[in-house]
Design a protein around this motif. Sequence first.
Motif, PDB file in Angstrom:
ATOM      1  N   GLY A  37       0.812  -1.216   0.000  1.00 11.26           N
ATOM      2  CA  GLY A  37       0.000   0.000   0.000  1.00 11.26           C
ATOM      3  C   GLY A  37       0.843   1.263   0.000  1.00 11.26           C
ATOM      4  O   GLY A  37       0.543   2.233  -0.699  1.00 11.26           O
ATOM      5  N   ALA A  38       1.920   1.255   0.776  1.00 11.87           N
ATOM      6  CA  ALA A  38       2.799   2.426   0.816  1.00 11.87           C
ATOM      7  C   ALA A  38       3.472   2.642  -0.536  1.00 11.87           C
ATOM      8  O   ALA A  38       3.570   3.785  -1.018  1.00 11.87           O
ATOM      9  CB  ALA A  38       3.848   2.247   1.909  1.00 11.87           C
ATOM     10  N   LEU A  40       2.359   1.672  -3.503  1.00 15.05           N
ATOM     11  CA  LEU A  40       1.345   2.154  -4.450  1.00 15.05           C
ATOM     12  C   LEU A  40       1.017   3.617  -4.203  1.00 15.05           C
ATOM     13  O   LEU A  40       0.815   4.381  -5.150  1.00 15.05           O
ATOM     14  CB  LEU A  40       0.075   1.302  -4.338  1.00 15.05           C
ATOM     15  N   SER A  41       0.965   4.018  -2.954  1.00 16.78           N
ATOM     16  CA  SER A  41       0.696   5.414  -2.629  1.00 16.78           C
ATOM     17  C   SER A  41       1.787   6.324  -3.177  1.00 16.78           C
ATOM     18  O   SER A  41       1.501   7.385  -3.745  1.00 16.78           O
ATOM     19  CB  SER A  41       0.587   5.565  -1.112  1.00 16.78           C
ATOM     20  N   ILE A  42       3.040   5.913  -3.027  1.00 16.46           N
ATOM     21  CA  ILE A  42       4.158   6.713  -3.545  1.00 16.46           C
ATOM     22  C   ILE A  42       4.093   6.810  -5.062  1.00 16.46           C
ATOM     23  O   ILE A  42       4.303   7.881  -5.646  1.00 16.46           O
ATOM     24  CB  ILE A  42       5.495   6.110  -3.079  1.00 16.46           C
ATOM     25  N   ILE A  44       1.410   6.539  -7.020  1.00 14.87           N
ATOM     26  CA  ILE A  44       0.280   7.384  -7.420  1.00 14.87           C
ATOM     27  C   ILE A  44       0.613   8.859  -7.214  1.00 14.87           C
ATOM     28  O   ILE A  44       0.320   9.701  -8.075  1.00 14.87           O
ATOM     29  CB  ILE A  44      -0.990   6.970  -6.648  1.00 14.87           C
ATOM     30  N   LYS A  45       1.243   9.189  -6.094  1.00 12.01           N
ATOM     31  CA  LYS A  45       1.626  10.583  -5.851  1.00 12.01           C
ATOM     32  C   LYS A  45       2.629  11.069  -6.893  1.00 12.01           C
ATOM     33  O   LYS A  45       2.536  12.200  -7.373  1.00 12.01           O
ATOM     34  CB  LYS A  45       2.206  10.739  -4.450  1.00 12.01           C
TER      35      LYS A  45
END
Length: 66
Positions: A37-38, A40-42, A44-45
């Motif tokens: 999740g972390a 993927l978050s990076i 996407i950002k």
Amino acid sequence: MAELWKSLPSWVRNIVIPVLVLVLAWNIIAFVFGVVGALLSIVIKALVVVGIAAAVVILVKKAAKS
């Protein structure tokens, strides 16, 4: 190892060990999902920042032509 396993009381073999295994498995799964999740978050950002930067470059080029 088999002697150690057989020397444990039955309630430890049947209750305590499975509960410990489940807790350990749950923590490992939560860790894996947290890391994924972390990441993927990076990603996407980063994609959002690149998109905004591309839009700014396009708008600046259009403004420079007119």
